[in-house]
Write a protein that holds these residues in place. Sequence first.
Motif, short mmCIF file in Angstrom:
data_model
loop_
_atom_site.label_atom_id
_atom_site.label_comp_id
_atom_site.label_asym_id
_atom_site.label_seq_id
_atom_site.Cartn_x
_atom_site.Cartn_y
_atom_site.Cartn_z
N ILE A 288 0.86 -1.19 0.00
CA ILE A 288 0.00 0.00 0.00
C ILE A 288 0.89 1.23 0.00
CG2 ILE A 288 -1.68 1.36 1.31
CD1 ILE A 288 -2.87 -1.24 2.32
N SER A 289 0.65 2.11 -0.96
CA SER A 289 1.41 3.35 -1.07
C SER A 289 0.54 4.53 -0.63
CB SER A 289 1.86 3.56 -2.51
OG SER A 289 2.58 4.75 -2.66
N GLY A 290 1.11 5.41 0.19
CA GLY A 290 0.37 6.60 0.58
C GLY A 290 -0.56 6.42 1.76
N PHE A 317 -1.13 -0.97 -4.38
CA PHE A 317 -2.35 -0.18 -4.33
C PHE A 317 -2.03 1.19 -3.73
CE2 PHE A 317 -4.15 -4.49 -4.07
CZ PHE A 317 -5.17 -4.39 -5.02
N THR A 318 -2.66 2.24 -4.22
CA THR A 318 -2.63 3.50 -3.49
C THR A 318 -3.70 3.45 -2.41
OG1 THR A 318 -4.12 4.52 -5.12
CG2 THR A 318 -1.74 4.84 -5.44
N TYR A 319 -3.43 4.11 -1.28
CA TYR A 319 -4.34 4.06 -0.14
C TYR A 319 -5.70 4.62 -0.49
CZ TYR A 319 -6.43 5.08 4.38
OH TYR A 319 -7.30 5.14 5.43
N SER A 320 -6.74 3.94 -0.02
CA SER A 320 -8.12 4.38 -0.21
C SER A 320 -8.77 4.50 1.16
CB SER A 320 -8.89 3.36 -1.07
OG SER A 320 -10.27 3.70 -1.15
N GLN A 321 -9.25 5.69 1.50
CA GLN A 321 -9.90 5.92 2.79
C GLN A 321 -11.29 5.27 2.79
OE1 GLN A 321 -10.94 9.97 3.71
NE2 GLN A 321 -10.63 9.67 5.91
N PRO A 333 -4.48 12.56 4.08
CA PRO A 333 -3.73 13.80 3.87
C PRO A 333 -2.78 13.80 2.68
CG PRO A 333 -2.76 12.53 5.65
CD PRO A 333 -4.00 11.81 5.26
N ILE A 334 -2.41 12.64 2.18
CA ILE A 334 -1.43 12.59 1.09
C ILE A 334 -2.16 12.75 -0.24
CG2 ILE A 334 0.35 11.20 -0.03
CD1 ILE A 334 0.86 9.86 2.65
N SER A 337 -1.66 12.71 -6.31
CA SER A 337 -0.49 12.79 -7.18
C SER A 337 0.75 12.25 -6.49
CB SER A 337 -0.25 14.25 -7.61
OG SER A 337 -0.06 15.08 -6.46
N GLU A 338 0.85 12.48 -5.18
CA GLU A 338 2.00 11.96 -4.42
C GLU A 338 1.89 10.45 -4.22
OE1 GLU A 338 5.53 11.70 -2.27
OE2 GLU A 338 4.76 13.28 -3.59
N LYS A 339 0.66 9.97 -3.94
CA LYS A 339 0.46 8.53 -3.84
C LYS A 339 0.87 7.84 -5.13
CE LYS A 339 -3.69 8.80 -0.90
NZ LYS A 339 -5.13 8.49 -0.87
N ASN A 340 0.40 8.39 -6.25
CA ASN A 340 0.71 7.78 -7.55
C ASN A 340 2.21 7.84 -7.85
OD1 ASN A 340 -2.00 7.23 -8.07
ND2 ASN A 340 -2.34 9.20 -9.05
N LYS A 341 2.86 8.92 -7.43
CA LYS A 341 4.30 9.04 -7.63
C LYS A 341 5.04 7.94 -6.88
CE LYS A 341 8.16 12.26 -6.83
NZ LYS A 341 8.52 13.60 -6.27
N ARG A 342 4.65 7.71 -5.64
CA ARG A 342 5.28 6.66 -4.84
C ARG A 342 4.97 5.27 -5.40
NH1 ARG A 342 4.15 8.87 1.40
NH2 ARG A 342 4.87 11.02 1.01
N GLN A 343 3.73 5.08 -5.82
CA GLN A 343 3.35 3.80 -6.44
C GLN A 343 4.20 3.54 -7.68
OE1 GLN A 343 -0.30 3.85 -8.71
NE2 GLN A 343 -0.89 1.81 -7.94
#
Length: 424
Positions: A288-290, A317-321, A333-334, A337-343
């Motif tokens: 999980i990213s972000g 996966f990018t984090y989903s609240q 809070p992230i 665009s930052e989540k996707n960058k880390r992913q």
Amino acid sequence: MTINIITLGCSKNIVDSEVIAAQLQKKGNQVVFESTAKTDVVILNTCSFIGDAREESVNEILDQLERKKRRQVKKVYVVGCLAQRCKDELTESLPEVDGIFTFAELNQLVESDEFQLLGTSERLLSTPKHYAYLKISEGCDHQCSYCAIPIIRDKQVSKPIPLLVEEAQKLADQGVKEIMLIAQDLTYYGIDLTGKRELAALMEALAQVKGIEWYRLHYAYPLNFPFEILDVMKKYPQFCHYLDIPIQHINDEILKSMRRGGSAQYIYDMVARIREAIPDIALRTTLISGYPTETREQHKELVEFVKRTRFERLGVFTYSQEDDTPAYELGDPIRNSEKNKRQNEIMRLQEEISLELNEAKVGKTFKVIIDVEEQDCYVGRTEYDSPDVDNCVLIAKDQPLTIGEFYNIKIVEATAYDLYGELA
């Protein structure tokens, strides 16, 4: 009636759709899967795991309602995780839907007084006839902070070993040669039945089924990993040297916030012990990213983990609240665009690792099952690859091969996510 079942989400939903289909067929209906033809009824088996899955499910419902307006379908029914989690909202916002059924209400859909998704071995397969999924339990006892599955599917309920053996034998008798064992968590199988983990005992029993050449294990929780299953895997050649262990993260603070248990050191040691026991094993994981509290330094720690561990298969996966989960209060809070960058950073690294591992296979020969014939090649898989999510082996059509059969294939070329081979 002619009934079209469309399945969204994971392989566990595929099994649910097949069980529902068998019940509907017993009532004299004609059941098809994923059809675009006119039908009397469409049943949408939906997913609600993360935001993207909910959006996909709602969009599919809207598409089918549009088909209903054009008289290409008479009735639209919704089942599955979105129906379970959001029935009231769906009923209010989409009154054109003809029926929304929670899991407890599925008996109304199939007109049965005693229908249970885990209570039968009868299925109408939607997969190619040579492979199938075997769901060994329903629900989950874990309370991971980000996950809504226990809210949707409730506590774990294991299907008894004799019923699973019966189901596997029925699949083999239909021509199935490969079975994927699936659950929210394979490693807790049996605790609700006997008070102890019974996955190794189940594997021993399934090894006696005649006709199945490959079993593979999906979704093994890492904490308190039952290493005895590796002994069974080595004992019986039917068990592919393949294991899916969703690890999610490596930083100790995030693992604690995620309620995953364990530590970075535990995870590194577990992976090392698994690979020591079965050196050629293919390990698949998801991350999980972000996550809300993930700092850039903690992300770098995750990147370093991927570099060091060199998983054969990996997804992010990018984090989903998710509403009503413990992590919901942490906010989101992230930025996306930052989540996707880390992913993307992790997946670019994994692409390099996958290419190196695949190039090491060039010149070697592997047992390959043929899944499909395309215009210019056959498409198959090794024991290290599960359908739809892993690598493929592309084989030139120099001579005819049979779908669902095994062949020895020599690898002659490799890319990051595909192998190219010829009949050995």
